[in-house]
Write a protein that holds these residues in place. Structure first.
Motif, PDB file in Angstrom:
ATOM      1  N   ARG A  40       8.874   5.109   0.883  1.00  0.00           N
ATOM      2  CA  ARG A  40       7.470   5.344   1.460  1.00  0.00           C
ATOM      3  C   ARG A  40       6.778   3.787   1.245  1.00  0.00           C
ATOM      4  O   ARG A  40       6.622   3.081   0.342  1.00  0.00           O
ATOM      5  CB  ARG A  40       6.828   6.518   1.333  1.00  0.00           C
ATOM      6  N   GLY A  41       5.476   4.015   1.737  1.00  0.00           N
ATOM      7  CA  GLY A  41       4.729   3.019   1.809  1.00  0.00           C
ATOM      8  C   GLY A  41       4.088   1.870   2.682  1.00  0.00           C
ATOM      9  O   GLY A  41       5.504   1.354   2.808  1.00  0.00           O
TER      10      GLY A  41
ATOM     11  N   PRO B 209      -0.209   2.091  -5.845  1.00  0.00           N
ATOM     12  CA  PRO B 209      -0.712   2.297  -4.518  1.00  0.00           C
ATOM     13  C   PRO B 209      -1.264   0.785  -3.705  1.00  0.00           C
ATOM     14  O   PRO B 209      -1.551   0.979  -2.608  1.00  0.00           O
ATOM     15  CB  PRO B 209      -1.935   3.169  -5.364  1.00  0.00           C
ATOM     16  N   ARG B 210      -1.856   0.006  -4.287  1.00  0.00           N
ATOM     17  CA  ARG B 210      -2.491  -0.774  -3.242  1.00  0.00           C
ATOM     18  C   ARG B 210      -2.163  -2.756  -4.375  1.00  0.00           C
ATOM     19  O   ARG B 210      -2.669  -2.362  -5.382  1.00  0.00           O
ATOM     20  CB  ARG B 210      -3.533  -0.789  -3.544  1.00  0.00           C
TER      21      ARG B 210
ATOM     22  N   SER C 280       1.051  -1.376  -0.154  1.00  0.00           N
ATOM     23  CA  SER C 280      -0.025  -0.106  -0.101  1.00  0.00           C
ATOM     24  C   SER C 280       0.756   0.916  -0.204  1.00  0.00           C
ATOM     25  O   SER C 280       2.202   1.529   0.623  1.00  0.00           O
ATOM     26  CB  SER C 280      -0.936  -0.243   0.801  1.00  0.00           C
ATOM     27  N   GLY C 281       0.874   2.358  -1.093  1.00  0.00           N
ATOM     28  CA  GLY C 281       1.432   3.422  -0.729  1.00  0.00           C
ATOM     29  C   GLY C 281       2.467   2.797  -1.621  1.00  0.00           C
ATOM     30  O   GLY C 281       3.294   4.418  -0.676  1.00  0.00           O
ATOM     31  N   LEU C 282       3.110   1.701  -1.714  1.00  0.00           N
ATOM     32  CA  LEU C 282       4.984   1.977  -2.313  1.00  0.00           C
ATOM     33  C   LEU C 282       4.999   2.762  -2.825  1.00  0.00           C
ATOM     34  O   LEU C 282       4.740   3.144  -4.090  1.00  0.00           O
ATOM     35  CB  LEU C 282       4.231   0.651  -2.824  1.00  0.00           C
TER      36      LEU C 282
ATOM     37  N   ASP D 126       5.324  -5.575   8.655  1.00  0.00           N
ATOM     38  CA  ASP D 126       5.436  -4.919   7.667  1.00  0.00           C
ATOM     39  C   ASP D 126       7.062  -4.891   7.240  1.00  0.00           C
ATOM     40  O   ASP D 126       7.830  -4.915   8.108  1.00  0.00           O
ATOM     41  CB  ASP D 126       4.913  -3.663   8.066  1.00  0.00           C
TER      42      ASP D 126
ATOM     43  N   ASP E  49       5.337   3.096  -8.070  1.00  0.00           N
ATOM     44  CA  ASP E  49       4.537   3.988  -7.708  1.00  0.00           C
ATOM     45  C   ASP E  49       3.903   2.488  -8.149  1.00  0.00           C
ATOM     46  O   ASP E  49       3.051   2.355  -8.612  1.00  0.00           O
ATOM     47  CB  ASP E  49       4.424   5.460  -7.608  1.00  0.00           C
TER      48      ASP E  49
END
Length: 238
Positions: free
Chosen positions: A68-69, A33-34, A17-19, A77, A31
């Motif tokens: 990020r993400g 998103p999901r 998520s949000g990677l 995680d 990027d």
């Protein structure tokens, strides 16, 4: 019905998520998103060369840390872990089948199969008798017992491929990641390999993520995704 590409799935095996990641000193970035993979699902992810497949796999496996993400593997995680902890999580939680197999050439077939257990205590705990499990996997994959005593460098491509599958499966990691594992095979050999792989994954109750540019394999899987559908690639200066 929830869309596992964009919507949360209860207790997934893999959840991105949000990677986001950009290679240092390069304009190449990815990027995501999901992306969610439910437990026990087989997912075929395809995309052409240069589309970011290798970068995405490196993020999923904890080889790279995202800018990020989150990369949640079996609820943990990886993005919050240091390099050593990510290595341990990868060794315990993911069995990887590499495109070029990445066997240690001077080790025997059996020693190559057993190698992950040296770095993965959770997988080692699943093997009361590691040698017996290695031999069982080899037998199920159609390998002659004598092959296990031969150095990997002297094995045929087909034998090396089966050793690589057994190495990924030993100790029953919950996620199997296969990176272009059939790229050097003809259609008949591809079909035989995928049959073997699916059989082993089903026996272990594992989740399977196979990445390839060859979409002829896609119908065999529970779900198929194109990398451009889940990831945005950037190139050039920031």
């Amino acid at each position: 019905m929830a869309d596992p590409m964009t919507d949360p799935v209860e207790d997934p095996m893999l959840d991105l998520s949000g990677l986001a990641y950009r290679w240092p000193g390069s304009g190449f970035g990815i990027d995501v998103p999901r992306l969610t993979i439910p437990r026990g699902q087989s997912l075929f992810l395809h995309g052409p060369s240069g589309s970011g497949k290798s970068t995405l796999l490196s993020l999923i496996c904890g080889i790279l840390a995202p800018d990020r993400g989150a990369v949640r593997l079996d609820g943990r995680d990886l993005a919050t872990l240091g390099a050593r902890a990510r290595d341990r999580a990868r060794a315990d939680g993911i069995g990887v089948i590499f495109q070029m197999f990445n066997l240690i050439p001077y080790l025997s077939g059996e020693a190559n199969i057993l190698l992950p257990l040296r770095f993965a205590p959770a997988r080692r705990a699943n093997c009361p008798d590691p040698q017996a499990q290695a031999r069982r996997l080899a037998d199920e994959l159609g390998l002659d017992p004598q092959v296990l005593a031969i150095p990997a460098a002297r094995l045929s491509v087909g034998q090396q491929q089966r050793i690589a599958v057994a190495r990924a499966m030993i100790g029953q990691p919950p996620l199997i990641v296969a990176d272009e594992p059939t790229s050097a095979l003809d259609a008949q050999a591809q079909a035989g390999f995928v049959d073997l792989l699916f059989d082993q994954v089903a026996q272990a109750g594992a989740t399977l993520l196979l990445v390839s540019h060859d979409d002829r394999l896609a119908p065999r899987f529970d779900r198929q995704l194109a990398l451009p559908d889940i990831a945005r690639i950037t190139r050039g200066a920031v």
